[in-house]
Each structure stands twice: as C-alpha cells, then as structure tokens.
Design an enzyme around this catalytic site. Structure first.
Site, PDB file in Angstrom:
ATOM      1  N   GLU A 133       0.993  -1.210   0.074  1.00 26.45           N
ATOM      2  CA  GLU A 133       0.114  -0.006   0.016  1.00 26.45           C
ATOM      3  C   GLU A 133       0.915   1.180   0.112  1.00 26.45           C
ATOM      4  O   GLU A 133       2.054   1.158   0.393  1.00 26.45           O
ATOM      5  CB  GLU A 133      -1.020   0.100   1.287  1.00 26.45           C
ATOM      6  CG  GLU A 133      -0.064  -0.005   2.581  1.00 26.45           C
ATOM      7  CD  GLU A 133      -0.926  -0.731   3.789  1.00 26.45           C
ATOM      8  OE1 GLU A 133      -1.613  -1.649   3.450  1.00 26.45           O
ATOM      9  OE2 GLU A 133      -0.827  -0.245   4.937  1.00 26.45           O
ATOM     10  N   LYS A 135       2.735   4.573   1.017  1.00 26.57           N
ATOM     11  CA  LYS A 135       3.264   5.274   2.297  1.00 26.57           C
ATOM     12  C   LYS A 135       2.738   6.771   2.408  1.00 26.57           C
ATOM     13  O   LYS A 135       3.392   7.414   1.678  1.00 26.57           O
ATOM     14  CB  LYS A 135       4.722   5.038   2.366  1.00 26.57           C
ATOM     15  CG  LYS A 135       5.430   5.573   3.646  1.00 26.57           C
ATOM     16  CD  LYS A 135       6.663   5.008   3.974  1.00 26.57           C
ATOM     17  CE  LYS A 135       7.424   5.348   5.310  1.00 26.57           C
ATOM     18  NZ  LYS A 135       7.264   6.748   5.760  1.00 26.57           N
ATOM     19  N   ASP A 137       2.129  10.322   3.254  1.00 28.26           N
ATOM     20  CA  ASP A 137       3.215  11.189   3.779  1.00 28.26           C
ATOM     21  C   ASP A 137       2.374  12.420   4.764  1.00 28.26           C
ATOM     22  O   ASP A 137       2.093  13.497   4.085  1.00 28.26           O
ATOM     23  CB  ASP A 137       4.058  11.912   2.599  1.00 28.26           C
ATOM     24  CG  ASP A 137       5.382  12.683   3.090  1.00 28.26           C
ATOM     25  OD1 ASP A 137       5.601  12.304   4.457  1.00 28.26           O
ATOM     26  OD2 ASP A 137       5.993  13.485   2.328  1.00 28.26           O
ATOM     27  N   TYR A 246      -4.895   2.474   8.531  1.00 30.33           N
ATOM     28  CA  TYR A 246      -4.448   1.158   7.854  1.00 30.33           C
ATOM     29  C   TYR A 246      -3.835   0.231   8.807  1.00 30.33           C
ATOM     30  O   TYR A 246      -3.404  -0.926   8.193  1.00 30.33           O
ATOM     31  CB  TYR A 246      -3.065   1.495   6.865  1.00 30.33           C
ATOM     32  CG  TYR A 246      -2.184   2.376   7.562  1.00 30.33           C
ATOM     33  CD1 TYR A 246      -1.474   2.205   8.553  1.00 30.33           C
ATOM     34  CD2 TYR A 246      -2.115   3.762   7.272  1.00 30.33           C
ATOM     35  CE1 TYR A 246      -0.403   2.968   9.224  1.00 30.33           C
ATOM     36  CE2 TYR A 246      -1.142   4.671   7.874  1.00 30.33           C
ATOM     37  CZ  TYR A 246      -0.245   4.065   9.041  1.00 30.33           C
ATOM     38  OH  TYR A 246       0.410   5.120   9.509  1.00 30.33           O
ATOM     39  N   LYS A 340      11.395   3.557   0.244  1.00 33.25           N
ATOM     40  CA  LYS A 340      11.196   5.096  -0.037  1.00 33.25           C
ATOM     41  C   LYS A 340      11.545   5.220  -1.465  1.00 33.25           C
ATOM     42  O   LYS A 340      12.407   4.843  -1.859  1.00 33.25           O
ATOM     43  CB  LYS A 340      12.393   5.552   0.837  1.00 33.25           C
ATOM     44  CG  LYS A 340      11.966   5.453   2.208  1.00 33.25           C
ATOM     45  CD  LYS A 340      11.262   6.573   2.912  1.00 33.25           C
ATOM     46  CE  LYS A 340      11.459   6.907   4.300  1.00 33.25           C
ATOM     47  NZ  LYS A 340      11.247   8.252   4.768  1.00 33.25           N
ATOM     48  N   CYS A 434      10.628  50.672  -6.412  1.00 30.17           N
ATOM     49  CA  CYS A 434      10.372  49.507  -7.395  1.00 30.17           C
ATOM     50  C   CYS A 434      11.288  49.217  -8.429  1.00 30.17           C
ATOM     51  O   CYS A 434      11.939  50.199  -9.027  1.00 30.17           O
ATOM     52  CB  CYS A 434       8.896  49.887  -8.288  1.00 30.17           C
ATOM     53  SG  CYS A 434       8.262  48.970  -9.545  1.00 30.17           S
ATOM     54  N   CYS A 437       9.881  50.431 -12.240  1.00 30.23           N
ATOM     55  CA  CYS A 437       9.334  51.886 -12.564  1.00 30.23           C
ATOM     56  C   CYS A 437       9.937  52.700 -11.511  1.00 30.23           C
ATOM     57  O   CYS A 437       9.850  54.146 -11.427  1.00 30.23           O
ATOM     58  CB  CYS A 437       7.789  51.979 -12.394  1.00 30.23           C
ATOM     59  SG  CYS A 437       7.278  51.983 -10.913  1.00 30.23           S
ATOM     60  N   CYS A 452       4.281  48.218  -5.286  1.00 31.32           N
ATOM     61  CA  CYS A 452       4.322  49.379  -5.947  1.00 31.32           C
ATOM     62  C   CYS A 452       3.067  49.922  -6.242  1.00 31.32           C
ATOM     63  O   CYS A 452       2.155  49.284  -6.889  1.00 31.32           O
ATOM     64  CB  CYS A 452       5.178  49.239  -7.443  1.00 31.32           C
ATOM     65  SG  CYS A 452       5.130  50.295  -8.503  1.00 31.32           S
ATOM     66  N   CYS A 457       2.985  51.380 -13.736  1.00 26.09           N
ATOM     67  CA  CYS A 457       4.056  50.425 -13.665  1.00 26.09           C
ATOM     68  C   CYS A 457       4.018  49.326 -14.762  1.00 26.09           C
ATOM     69  O   CYS A 457       3.122  48.613 -14.793  1.00 26.09           O
ATOM     70  CB  CYS A 457       4.320  49.907 -12.253  1.00 26.09           C
ATOM     71  SG  CYS A 457       5.604  48.631 -12.275  1.00 26.09           S
TER      72      CYS A 457
HETATM   73  P1  AMP Z   1       9.152   6.497   8.997  1.00 20.12           P
HETATM   74  O1  AMP Z   1       8.489   7.612   9.735  1.00 20.12           O
HETATM   75  O2  AMP Z   1       9.857   6.871   7.837  1.00 20.12           O
HETATM   76  O3  AMP Z   1       9.943   5.507  10.209  1.00 20.12           O
HETATM   77  O4  AMP Z   1       8.047   5.810   8.745  1.00 20.12           O
HETATM   78  C1  AMP Z   1       6.929   4.993   9.340  1.00 20.12           C
HETATM   79  C2  AMP Z   1       5.516   5.764   9.403  1.00 20.12           C
HETATM   80  O5  AMP Z   1       5.268   5.601   8.076  1.00 20.12           O
HETATM   81  C3  AMP Z   1       4.650   5.367  10.308  1.00 20.12           C
HETATM   82  O6  AMP Z   1       4.930   5.915  11.724  1.00 20.12           O
HETATM   83  C4  AMP Z   1       3.444   5.738   9.596  1.00 20.12           C
HETATM   84  O7  AMP Z   1       2.997   6.961  10.286  1.00 20.12           O
HETATM   85  C5  AMP Z   1       3.801   5.954   8.245  1.00 20.12           C
HETATM   86  N1  AMP Z   1       2.993   5.301   7.337  1.00 20.12           N
HETATM   87  C6  AMP Z   1       2.529   5.896   6.329  1.00 20.12           C
HETATM   88  N2  AMP Z   1       1.804   5.009   5.349  1.00 20.12           N
HETATM   89  C7  AMP Z   1       1.838   3.765   6.282  1.00 20.12           C
HETATM   90  C8  AMP Z   1       1.181   2.655   5.788  1.00 20.12           C
HETATM   91  N3  AMP Z   1       0.487   2.269   4.750  1.00 20.12           N
HETATM   92  N4  AMP Z   1       1.445   1.568   6.856  1.00 20.12           N
HETATM   93  C9  AMP Z   1       2.214   1.904   7.730  1.00 20.12           C
HETATM   94  N5  AMP Z   1       2.625   2.932   8.218  1.00 20.12           N
HETATM   95  C10 AMP Z   1       2.553   4.154   7.156  1.00 20.12           C
HETATM   96 ZN    ZN Z   2       6.493  49.812 -10.274  1.00 13.34          ZN
END
Ligand code: AMP
Ligand code: ZN
Length: 695
Positions: A133, A135, A137, A246, A340, A434, A437, A452, A457
């Site tokens: 799945e 990851k 962010d 998840y 990653k 500016c 101008c 400005c 201008c």
């Molecule tokens: P890291 O912060 O790089 O150690 O990655 C771990 C973190 O990835 C976990 O603490 C989760 O918050 C996050 N994470 C994001 N997506 C997932 C996922 N599908 N399964 C598990 N962890 C995830």
């Molecule tokens: Zn200007």
C-alpha cells in the site's frame, strides 16, 4: 541542549559518516550514536532537522548494521534500542495501548529481496504473500474506539506515549465518530493511520491565505502535522484534512476472532466496512516479492497524479499469524518494510535574490540557487513570498539551503543551514523603490507585502495581461507569458483589451510565427470570448479575488455589470468574503478605469452573461442556500444528505452563524439547535421537511 559549538562539530561528523562507505569502526560507534541522538533531538524536539530523512536513515542503518554484527557492543541507550524520542508538551500526554513503532526503510529491489529471504526462511515457505500500500506522507495518529464510539485520538509522540488530540481529530470528516465494530464482536479497538492534507486542499488553503496576505504553509506534510496541534478546532476543520487508517494494533473481542482479521488485507477491508478510509482500493496483494517489486516501480510513476502526497510504499506480510511469528524489534515490526521513493529534498547554495513585481504591484523576492535536480525537475528559482519570510528564516546570500519539492507543489526553501555559515554570507537587502518603475514602495501596517502603487508601472501592466490569458483565467492557449512579453516589448500589445486587437499582419512577420501558429492563436483568442463569467471575473485580476471568490461572485449575478450595483454590505454578505475582500471588489467596480476596461471588453464581444444560471435552474433548487445537519437522522446517512444538498447547488457550512439558511435538526440535537434558535435568522427544519424540500 546542544551548544552552537557542539552543533557545528556534530554536523561535521554527520557529513563524514555520510561520505564514508566503509563499515563502522568500534571506536566510532559511540560518536555515531551521539550524532543520531543529536539529529533525533533536532527533528522530534525542535522540529528543525539539519539533515534529510534519507540522510538520517543512512546513518541509522550504518549503526544498526554494526550492532547486528557486534551484538556484544550494543549499549542499552543506543538510538536503535528504543522506540521513540522526547515529547514537547502541549496537549495531555497519553500512553498508547501498543507502542507505535517506526518502519524499516529500503531503497532498492535488493533490500526488498533480502528482507523477503529472511521472511521465507523464518516461515519455511517458498513464497510469502504480501500486501502493498502507499506510504502516506502525513502525520500518524492512533484512534481508540470503545463500544463503537471514538473515545480518544492520540499523536504518535515518542511511540510510547503521544498527545491527546481527540477534539481536533473529530474535525476530520473522513474519520467516523461512530463505527460498527460490534457487528464483528469487537468491543475495544485501537487503530492506526495517517492524517493528510490533499494537494488540492493544500492549494486551496494557500490560495486563500495568499489572497488575504496571510501566512503560507510550506508543504502538505507539515500542514497536516501542524494542524493536529492547532489550539482552535475550527481552524483544523478549515484545512480540509483527510485520514487513511491502515492498521489494527489492539483489539478485544467478545466472540471468536472475525475471519477478516486473519490477514492484513482483510483488516483493511474490515476497517473499510466500518466506514474508515482504509487503503482498501489502493492496496494490492501479491504472491511473491518479484510481483511486489514490479508493482512498486509502476506505482512510483503514478506518484504525481495521486491527489495526496506519498513518500514511498509499505510492504506488509499478509498473514497475521506469520506477522506474529516474525515479531518486531524495539524500533520496527519485522513483518513490514517501507520502500522510499526518490528524495524530494536537496541542498543547494543561495546565490542571489531577485525582486519581481506582480500584477497587483506586490514585490516578490525570488531566490536564485545553484540548480538542483529534485524528483524529475531542475529547480533554480524559488519564490520567497515576502520580506517576513526572509527574516523568519534568516536567509543570507551564500547560505547553504535545504530545498524541497512536494508533488505538484511549487519548490520551497525549507531553511538555511546556519551551522555551515563561514561568515562571508551577506544579508538580503529589500529594495525601497520599485525595481521596474522606481516609484516608492508601500506597505500597510498589518500586511507583510511591499507594493508598487503606480498603476502604470510597466511590470504590473504586463503581469495583468499574463494573468488574463493564463490557464486558470481566460485560458487562451498558445498565448502564454513569453508572447505577452514579446508583443508588449514590440508595442503590439499595451493593455488587456489589446489581446483582442492584435495586428496579425505584423505578427506574421515575426520569427517563429508561421501560418499554423497564427491560426491557432487567433482561434484561441476568438474562443476565449465565450468563457464563463467566473473566469472573466478572475481574469480581471482584482486584488484578493481568487478563483473561489470569482465563482461566488459569478453565482450571484446574471450579468457582469450587476456587480457595479453591489454595495459593500451586499458583498460582505457573501460567504467567505470579509471586509478586506469586499472593499477591494467594491473599489474595483466603482473605479472609472475599471469601467472603461469592462466597456472595451464588452465591445470586443466577450461574454458578460451568466449562461449557467438559466439552464440549471431546475437542478439547482438550493442554489446559494446554506445547510447544516445536526442530531441523529433517521432516514438518511449524514454524508448522503450533505451530498444531496451539494448536488442541488446548496452548500454545507460547518457552524451556526448568520450565514446559515437551514438547520436540519435530527433527534437529540443539542447546542447547534439552541444557537440557531437564538439567532432567529435560521430556518430550523426536520429531516422530513428537508426531504420534501428537495423532492
Ligand atoms: P518513518 O517515519 O519513515 O519511520 O515511517 C514510518 C511511518 O510511516 C509510520 O509511523 C506511519 O506513520 C507512516 N505510514 C504511512 N503510510 C503507512 C502505511 N501504509 N503503513 C504503515 N505506516 C505508514
Ligand atoms: Zn513599479
């Protein structure tokens, strides 16, 4: 905790460890541990890291590898021997039922194959089944449900304990306050997931902030984690956060274990069926690691198209009994592995700052850096927005800067590596005049932007035309910034209406303008005359009027000229329009120059009428009306009811105020109903009345 001197030394040591590819020497292990602790402190306590996540991982792995080979040299306080880090205290601290571990990271197919080999050996299987799945962010959270009710939400914190943020989490619409776990015989359950801000919410939020001259958020990840700790829950709601859940980390059943809980994919389905946004659709199950690797390669290509940010993929052993068998280290589970994607942060040198004049006269400082390649794009110019940001980040010419690019979000300077300064860096001097101008610059007390204010201008005139033809405005394809500048320089285009009076005879003599490109340009210009009026309103470049406000205005009128009859009060009555925005719109439509401009555009044959209004009358019976649901509904699901309102042109608002038209009160409605009654301006209706209304 660390003096500037120590900081400098530790930073240098980090660089040395990063450069050195040889295995760690026993004498260096203690130094590397200190270096790692230092970076953890910068990241988790100060929220101000000096190295990228990838660099940290490389250092961590170096120590981990050494300790695996020399187990007798592991110290009890090694960064590898604990789950987490210190907390900064703001919200009540709460202990997780099960520690929230990190994930082990991998960066290539070999890492994954290695990991797979260990899993196969430990399980004596020829092939292990995996669930893959995204990851996500964002910021991790842990939710506790008891007897189907959300009772607690906690941040990750140091992994052992986090901060209770239940009120804020309740603002996230994709997290159900009530989920039917009891259907599966589950009484108590702790689930894990990630809060995120979609790229769209992020952009919307920043556009709105920018429109009003307020602070911009750096990237969706910071936006999500920052949001969780906002003091004001309404501010959380305004950010339009999302959450993927998840993982089920702890569960108490009253009957036998539900069959779905035998695999990770099953658990995702269970969460999905309980109303969570689990990665049910995003996940894939594969029978061996080769298929997993191929899938990850495909998925990385999709990264920019996803509506939210992901920084990699997570591969999990699918069978829960095998997960249990593999167990965990103090740092991460052995049954999961993060993969990653390529880093989107890099360091570069800040060489100079240019000051650009925008269409509203705003002066924007733009940093020129040594070009860096960031996830597919070369970056050499980065907007710094305004003077305050330069001051806040204390940027200087010659600084080593950390640069980030998150998805389709514009690149950003995260910060200067102040520890690396040599003393020859120079302050950035903001101009008094500016740069185009030369007129004096002005800055109102409460704003952060210098402007400005000379309406003639040249820079502003050109920028206004560029904005007018741009994709989000009149969308005149093949016109573009470069042509606007060229035509302006050659005297072929002097103001916005000139877009419709181009001398194509002359243009055809210019280099690069063959018959085909002229035909295209002419057709695009002609076509733009039929654009909807919300685009035209946006294209006019009225200060503080972004796409959202332009749409709100367009929805209220039949003809563009109607806006000149709107009073300040009329304008302030519109949703999302405060005094500042209203004032700007009012001034624009009262100014003789603007009316002159509109007249010229109308004469050129541009569409001034609201064509959408008449047609959709039947469908949009709730057009312009605002709704709020409270209490328990008997016949409709809340989300369905809300969708019905939006389908019919109405809008859902988040609180009771004078801008609310209808409060639909279900059973046991509480404070919102009370407030609406007091206000006297809100129509309070029952669920039945609502259903009749939309029939
Ligand atoms: P890291 O912060 O790089 O150690 O990655 C771990 C973190 O990835 C976990 O603490 C989760 O918050 C996050 N994470 C994001 N997506 C997932 C996922 N599908 N399964 C598990 N962890 C995830
Ligand atoms: Zn200007």
């Amino acid at each position: 905790m660390f003096s500037p001197e120590q900081t400098k030394i530790l930073t240098q040591q980090s660089q040395q460890f990063l450069k050195d590819n040889n295995p760690l020497q026993p004498l260096d292990a203690g130094v590397l541990r200190d270096v790692l602790r230092f970076h953890e402190y910068r990241y988790y306590v100060l929220d101000n890291p000096l190295i990228t996540d990838t660099e940290y991982d490389i250092l961590y792995k170096k120590l981990e590898k050494f300790e695996q080979e020399n187990p007798e040299l592991i110290t009890a306080d090694s960064p590898t021997q604990r789950v987490g880090k210190n907390l900064t205290n703001q919200f009540a601290t709460t202990v997780h039922l099960v520690p929230m571990l990190s994930l082990e990271n991998s960066y290539n197919a070999e890492d994954l194959k290695d990991w797979d080999r260990k899993a196969r050996e430990a399980s004596s299987l020829n092939n292990v089944e995996y669930c893959v799945e995204p990851k996500f962010d964002g910021a991790s959270i842990s939710l506790l449900y008891e007897n189907d009710l959300l009772v607690r939400a906690v941040t990750r914190g140091d992994g052992i304990q986090g901060e209770e943020i239940t009120t804020n989490i309740k603002q996230i619409r994709s997290i159900p306050l009530h989920a039917p776990f009891s259907k599966y015989g589950i009484q108590q359950v702790e689930i894990r997931g990630e809060v995120l801000m979609s790229k769209k919410s992020f952009k919307c939020f920043n556009d709105k902030q920018a429109e009003q001259g307020l602070q911009i958020l750096a990237n969706p990840r910071n936006a999500a984690s920052g949001s969780l700790r906002l003091k004001n829950p309404q501010a959380v709601a305004d950010r339009g956060l999302d959450a993927f859940l998840y993982h089920i980390s702890y569960v108490i059943y009253d009957k036998e274990i539900p069959e779905l809980m035998e695999t990770h994919a099953g658990a995702l389905q269970l969460l999905w069926e309980c109303g969570f946004r689990s990665p049910q659709k995003e996940k894939h199950v594969y029978q061996n690691i080769e298929e997993v690797i191929a899938h990850i390669a495909d998925y990385e290509q999709l990264r920019d198209e996803l509506p939210y940010e992901i920084d990699g993929m997570v591969v999990k052993v699918n069978a829960i009994n095998l997960q249990d068998k593999l167990g965990m280290t103090s740092h991460h589970p052995r049954w999961a592995m993060a993969y990653k994607f390529k880093a989107r942060q890099a360091t570069s040198i800040l060489r100079s700052v240019e000051f650009q004049v925008g269409r509203t006269g705003a002066i924007t400082p733009v940093a020129k850096i040594d070009p860096v390649f960031l996830a597919g794009v070369t970056v050499s110019s980065i907007s710094l927005f305004n003077e305050d940001i330069i001051r806040e980040k204390d940027l200087r010419i010659g600084d080593t800067v950390l640069v980030e690019r998150a998805g389709d979000v514009i690149p950003n300077i995260v910060k200067a590596q102040q520890e690396l300064r040599t003393g020859i860096e120079e302050p950035i001097v903001f101009p008094k005049h500016c740069p185009v101008c030369n007129s004096d610059l002005h800055k109102p007390e409460e704003e952060s932007v210098w402007r400005c204010i000379n309406p003639n201008c040249e820079a502003q005139v050109v920028e206004r035309i560029i904005h007018f033809v741009s994709k989000d405005a009149m969308d005149i394809r093949s016109f573009g910034e470069a042509n606007v500048r060229k035509f302006y320089q050659l005297g072929l285009l002097k103001e916005i209406p000139g877009v419709y009076q181009l001398d194509f005879q002359k243009i055809s003599t210019l280099e690069g303008f063959g018959k085909k490109s002229i035909d295209n340009l002419q057709a695009a210009i002609e076509g733009s005359k039929q654009q909807s009026i919300n685009r035209l309103i946006f294209a006019l470049g009225i200060r503080y009027v972004g796409e959202t406000t332009a749409k709100i205005l367009a929805n209220r009128i039949n003809n563009l000229w109607d806006l000149k009859d709107f009073s300040l009060e009329d304008l302030m009555g519109l949703e999302d329009v405060g005094p500042k925005v209203a004032g700007s719109i009012f001034d624009f439509f009262q100014a003789p120059e603007s009316r002159e401009l509109l007249k010229k555009l109308e004469n050129e044959g541009l569409n001034f009428t609201n064509t959408k209004r008449g047609k959709t009358n039947e469908q949009s019976i709730l057009e312009g009306k605002t709704f709020l649901f409270t209490g328990t509904l008997n016949q409709l699901k809340r989300s369905d009811a809300e969708a019905m309102v939006e389908e019919k042109g109405g809008k859902i608002v988040s609180g009771v105020s004078s801008k609310l038209n209808y409060l639909v009160a279900g059973e046991a409605a509480g404070s919102k109903l009370e407030k609406a009654k007091k206000l006297n301006t809100v129509n309070i209706i029952s669920e039945e009345e609502f259903l009749k209304m939309i029939e």
